[in-house]
Design a protein around this motif. Structure first.
Motif, mmCIF file in Angstrom:
data_model
loop_
_atom_site.group_PDB
_atom_site.id
_atom_site.type_symbol
_atom_site.label_atom_id
_atom_site.label_comp_id
_atom_site.label_asym_id
_atom_site.label_seq_id
_atom_site.Cartn_x
_atom_site.Cartn_y
_atom_site.Cartn_z
ATOM 1 N N MET A 1 45.068 38.914 49.485
ATOM 2 C CA MET A 1 44.779 38.022 47.968
ATOM 3 C C MET A 1 43.593 37.536 47.846
ATOM 4 N N GLU B 1 37.265 36.521 45.805
ATOM 5 C CA GLU B 1 36.732 35.123 46.195
ATOM 6 C C GLU B 1 35.773 35.687 47.325
ATOM 7 N N ARG C 1 45.064 41.225 36.989
ATOM 8 C CA ARG C 1 44.044 40.851 37.649
ATOM 9 C C ARG C 1 43.337 42.132 37.966
ATOM 10 N N ARG D 1 41.614 38.492 44.022
ATOM 11 C CA ARG D 1 41.021 37.544 43.046
ATOM 12 C C ARG D 1 39.476 37.508 43.228
#
Length: 111
Positions: free
Chosen positions: A89, A95, A22, A93
């Protein structure tokens, strides 16, 4: 085909099943290891060492230790800062992006 060549092929096949990382790094673990096990340098490595590397890589791919040492909610949501891991997290990611003011508020107030 010798057993050494079979082991090397199995190791490269296992490495190809690893997911893409990632976070972008200077060098990817997956790519470096595939290149390493595909090169002719591996001719000096003993067959026993190749077996041990295959076993450890298989355990890594199957998440053996993640499943063996499961984390409970007490560790993932500590009382002092329950949203800490969720925020990390989400940032990994991609987000939710923090503005400079919300980042400053997080540093100062811890929320």
């Amino acid at each position: 085909m010798s057993s050494r060549e079979e082991l090397l092929k199995k190791i490269v096949d296992l490495l190809k099943t690893l997911p893409q990382e990632r976070l972008k790094h200077y060098a990817s673990f997956k790519d470096v290891q595939i290149k390493r096990f595909s090169s002719s340098e591996m001719s000096s490595v003993s067959e026993n060492d190749l077996k041990l590397q295959y076993i450890s890589l298989r355990d890594l791919v199957n998440d053996k230790y993640k499943n063996y040492y499961t984390l409970d909610d007490k560790l993932l949501r500590p009382k002092g800062n329950p949203e800490y891991y969720n925020r990390i997290m989400a940032d990994i990611r991609g987000e939710k992006k923090e503005t400079i003011f919300s980042a400053f508020r997080t540093v100062v107030f811890g929320k």
